[in-house]
Write an enzyme that holds these catalytic residues in place. Structure first.
Site, short mmCIF file in Angstrom:
data_model
loop_
_atom_site.label_atom_id
_atom_site.label_comp_id
_atom_site.label_asym_id
_atom_site.label_seq_id
_atom_site.Cartn_x
_atom_site.Cartn_y
_atom_site.Cartn_z
CB CYS A 182 -4.51 -1.69 4.14
SG CYS A 182 -3.66 -1.54 5.74
CD GLU A 213 -2.78 1.12 2.54
OE1 GLU A 213 -3.86 1.73 2.50
OE2 GLU A 213 -2.38 0.49 3.55
CE LYS A 257 -7.62 1.05 3.11
NZ LYS A 257 -6.47 1.60 3.89
#
Length: 277
Positions: A155, A40, A114
């Site tokens: 994540c 990330e 994301k």
């Protein structure tokens, strides 16, 4: 398939980070990896919005994306850029946290924004409000890469099991979880959650990671957990990168995906149910 996890300690200068990333990608390719994964925010780890405004770019003119696309073509590899922090045209000025899969010709095969924002108070001294600086995505993504179908995530998505079930039921064999995990939550939950996502879906899980203390020209430094992990479809740890930056190469036997799902065919056992009352 031979895959590689790149573990970085990115700072808040994208130009410096790019040189380090390219060196590790070249090292991974030299070791025979055909799918190479970075973590990330490969290009910039920063909690200072003013610094991000100074150094970040839009996708169409981002130097990191341009250079890594060219490198993937030069090396003839699939490259998962775990995510890049990118400027957007949003009126509120928020950035995108966007993952890219680059094909061996250097083309963007897929991208993913994301979905779940890390808005948490980990402790009295550690809190995050990702949604203040980043806009959330709304689209799950799978993409074919040679013999495997990849499911993209980033994540904090890791805590939302339904996303990974949807990716697996859409055909994913490998789940990518590039991360910059907090040391507190990393120590408590990182390996457990990754193994759970593998077990629930019968997928390989590849989780490249940021690690260590990240240099900051502006604002306070950030720390991340490291321990990039590769997990088998049966939930076994195939490799743990520890806490040092570098490259971890693993061999993936994709037949293990079908074997795990034949033993526990839970992906086909969903049943409707009424909500609690």
């Amino acid at each position: 398939m031979k895959a590689a996890l790149v573990q970085l300690t990115s700072g808040d200068d994208p130009d410096v980070n790019l040189g380090v990333t390219q060196a590790y990608v070249a090292q991974a390719a030299a070791a025979g990896a055909t799918l190479i994964c970075t973590p990330e925010v490969t290009n910039c780890v920063s909690q200072d919005r003013a610094q991000q405004q100074r150094v970040l770019h839009r996708q169409e003119d981002d130097p990191t994306l341009t250079a890594l696309r060219a490198q993937a073509a030069d090396l003839g590899i699939w490259l998962s850029i775990g995510s890049l922090a990118l400027k957007t045209d949003d009126a509120d000025g928020r950035f995108a946290n966007r993952s890219f899969l680059i094909d061996p010709n250097g083309a963007i095969a897929a991208h993913y924004d994301k979905i779940h924002m890390f808005d948490v108070t980990v402790s009295a001294t550690e809190s995050y409000r990702e949604s203040a600086g980043y806009r959330p995505g709304a689209q799950a993504v799978t993409v074919r890469a040679d013999a495997a179908t990849l499911g993209l995530s980033i994540c904090y998505d890791l805590r939302f099991a339904h996303l990974y079930r949807a990716l697996a039921q859409a055909g994913a064999d490998i789940l990518l979880v590039p991360s910059a995990f907090s040391p507190v939550t990393g120590a408590a939950h990182w390996e457990t959650l990754l193994r759970a996502r593998a077990i629930e879906t019968g997928c390989f899980v590849l989780a490249a990671a940021q690690t260590g203390t990240h240099a900051a020209q502006a604002g306070r430094p950030r720390q991340t957990w490291g321990h990039a992990l590769a997990i088998t479809p049966w939930g076994e740890v195939l490799a743990d990168a520890g806490t040092a930056p570098g490259v971890t190469v693993v061999n993936l036997d994709l037949s293990q995906v079908e074997k795990a799902r034949q033993r526990i065919p839970a992906l086909s056992h969903d049943r409707p149910f009424a909500g609690p009352h």
